[in-house]
Design a protein around this motif. Structure first.
Motif, mmCIF file in Angstrom:
data_model
loop_
_atom_site.group_PDB
_atom_site.id
_atom_site.type_symbol
_atom_site.label_atom_id
_atom_site.label_comp_id
_atom_site.label_asym_id
_atom_site.label_seq_id
_atom_site.Cartn_x
_atom_site.Cartn_y
_atom_site.Cartn_z
ATOM 1 N N UNK A 293 0.835 -1.206 0.000
ATOM 2 C CA UNK A 293 0.000 0.000 0.000
ATOM 3 C C UNK A 293 0.865 1.250 0.000
ATOM 4 N N UNK A 294 2.006 1.180 0.681
ATOM 5 C CA UNK A 294 2.938 2.304 0.756
ATOM 6 C C UNK A 294 4.355 1.763 0.833
ATOM 7 N N UNK A 295 5.315 2.600 0.460
ATOM 8 C CA UNK A 295 6.729 2.330 0.683
ATOM 9 C C UNK A 295 7.287 3.502 1.488
ATOM 10 N N UNK B 258 16.803 0.567 5.361
ATOM 11 C CA UNK B 258 15.916 -0.216 4.505
ATOM 12 C C UNK B 258 14.593 0.514 4.315
ATOM 13 N N UNK B 259 13.759 -0.020 3.446
ATOM 14 C CA UNK B 259 12.462 0.573 3.132
ATOM 15 C C UNK B 259 11.352 -0.339 3.623
ATOM 16 N N UNK B 260 10.407 0.232 4.358
ATOM 17 C CA UNK B 260 9.243 -0.552 4.774
ATOM 18 C C UNK B 260 8.266 -0.684 3.608
ATOM 19 N N UNK B 261 7.898 -1.925 3.259
ATOM 20 C CA UNK B 261 6.725 -2.185 2.433
ATOM 21 C C UNK B 261 5.559 -2.336 3.407
ATOM 22 N N UNK C 122 10.584 -4.915 5.867
ATOM 23 C CA UNK C 122 11.713 -4.063 5.532
ATOM 24 C C UNK C 122 12.534 -4.700 4.426
ATOM 25 N N UNK C 123 12.733 -3.998 3.327
ATOM 26 C CA UNK C 123 13.431 -4.574 2.181
ATOM 27 C C UNK C 123 14.684 -3.763 1.872
ATOM 28 N N UNK C 124 15.708 -4.477 1.454
ATOM 29 C CA UNK C 124 16.969 -3.860 1.052
ATOM 30 C C UNK C 124 17.692 -4.817 0.123
#
Length: 424
Positions: A143-145, A152-155, A169-171
């Motif tokens: 829904x958001x990044x 890292x980036x939260x999906x 959390x993606x990286x």
């Protein structure tokens, strides 16, 4: 069935080893052990006609998958290892004690995934270490990044009603962190409201958050890759994205406790950010600004229409992630009632950072009832929050409002990482 061209195996054996990517159907066998290996391709295995397997182990090559279909009378006693496995059908699964990534899609497959790297949300299993593509295949597009201070980036998922809210959390193409505080959470067989427990792992860092004001029960689970170090820089965008994550964490917490989700107030967010940056730049901690302004005056300065009595503000210092900030407020005797106040309709949050200040990182969130028109949480690129130096706050003493509930907590950073450096 396993499909056309499947190899059919019948009869009992102590150990059955399946290798390669040819579909296999096992009929009516009594197996002490079933070993499935997919070194170079995906494997499809059909267990049918009353097959009983005492123990199952699965290994695989990179990005390969094993699908095991089970008819109603199939029984698997225990799964010792599951590298990347999907179980479907009506069979029964006993104990799970393996490691890896497992998805169970059958009516009798309600055993807990005993793996400290996994979170189950609404019956779906997610793993720290899975690829981003595997995550998206299971959960869809986020829904958001949201960027974080840890690099890292939260999906962000499940913000429609927060029943299945979680963040991954993606990286570098992989999932390095998972978090949820939603009603649909299951971790190591336990959900929200379970008795407190601790989990240790050499592969991941696990924080089981507790709801101290509700009997010390489980309030959320945060899993992060072991040894993961935060970045050395702090951007204004990351601070604002962490603030929006606070909005979702608060709403998930409220929904679990039977309260309505709040609407995002951009005016309250600006007021919160300005106060957090004020505390950071002037190295103080409190609800009264360096210029003497009160929380109510800061909201008024941003044009927020609020009930002067039904308003609250939480502050915290020394924490770098939205997850840790939220937990500080959940644990506070004064801040927790503000999070759960049934009369509030809106909130906004904002963070500030200054490497030279006493606590470095500061966060503020403001709540209020009615007044401002509800708007959805804006996407990162749509957020037009002015920088602190671009806004003015009224001189002290310009308005007198009843003293609402206000709280604060000062804590050292939860994770022992060197403080980031502020940019922009």
């Amino acid at each position: 069935a396993a499909g056309e061209g499947a190899v059919v195996l019948e009869g009992d054996a102590r150990t059955l080893v399946l290798e390669g990517n040819t579909p296999v159907e096992v009929r009516g066998s009594q197996l002490d052990a079933l070993l499935v290996n997919a070194p170079s391709g995906s494997v499809s295995v059909q267990l049918s006609q009353g097959t009983v397997v005492d123990s199952l182990e699965v290994s695989r090559g990179t990005d390969k998958r094993v699908t095991i279909s089970m008819e109603d009378q199939v029984v698997v006693g225990s799964i010792l290892r599951y590298a990347s496995t999907t179980l479907v059908g009506g069979g029964t699964v006993g104990a799970l004690s393996g490691t890896g990534y497992l998805v169970m899609m059958g009516p009798n497959m309600d055993s807990a995934v005993v793996n400290p790297s996994c979170l189950q949300i609404g019956g779906q299993t997610y793993l720290v270490g899975m690829s981003v593509q595997e995550l998206v295949n299971l959960a869809g597009a986020p829904a958001e990044e949201r960027s974080t201070l840890y690099g890292y980036t939260w999906y962000v998922y499940g913000v429609e009603d927060y029943q299945g809210f979680f963040m991954a959390g993606v990286e570098d193409g992989a999932v390095v962190a998972l978090y949820s505080n939603a009603p649909g959470l299951t971790y190591m067989g336990k959900g929200l409201g379970a008795r407190a427990f601790q989990e240790e792992s050499q592969e991941v860092e696990v924080t089981v958050q507790l709801d101290e004001l509700f009997g010390g029960t489980v309030a959320g689970v945060y899993i992060q890759s072991a040894g993961f170090a935060p970045g050395n820089e702090v951007s204004q965008q990351a601070l604002r994205d962490e603030s929006h994550v606070l909005f979702h964490l608060t709403n998930a917490y409220r929904v679990y406790h039977g309260q309505a989700a709040l609407a995002w107030s951009e005016g309250a967010a600006v007021a919160s950010e300005l106060h957090s940056q004020d505390m950071a730049e002037h190295s103080f901690y409190g609800h009264t600004g360096s210029d003497g302004t009160t929380p109510a005056q800061r909201l008024e300065a941003q044009g927020v229409d609020f009930d002067p009595v039904l308003r609250g503000e939480n502050i915290v210092a020394g924490r770098y992630s939205a997850v840790d900030i939220h937990q500080a407020w959940v644990s506070g005797a004064a801040s927790n009632p503000i999070l759960l106040n049934p009369d509030y309709t809106h909130m906004g949050a904002g963070m500030g950072y200054d490497a030279q200040s006493i606590y470095k990182s500061y966060a503020t969130e403001n709540f209020f009832a009615a007044g401002e028109t509800a708007v959805p949480d804006p996407a990162p690129e749509e957020s037009e929050t002015p920088a602190p130096e671009e806004s003015e706050t009224p001189a002290p003493g310009e308005s007198e409002t009843p003293a609402p509930e206000e709280s604060g907590a000062v804590d050292a950073p939860v994770r022992s990482a060197p403080p980031p450096r502020y940019q922009g």
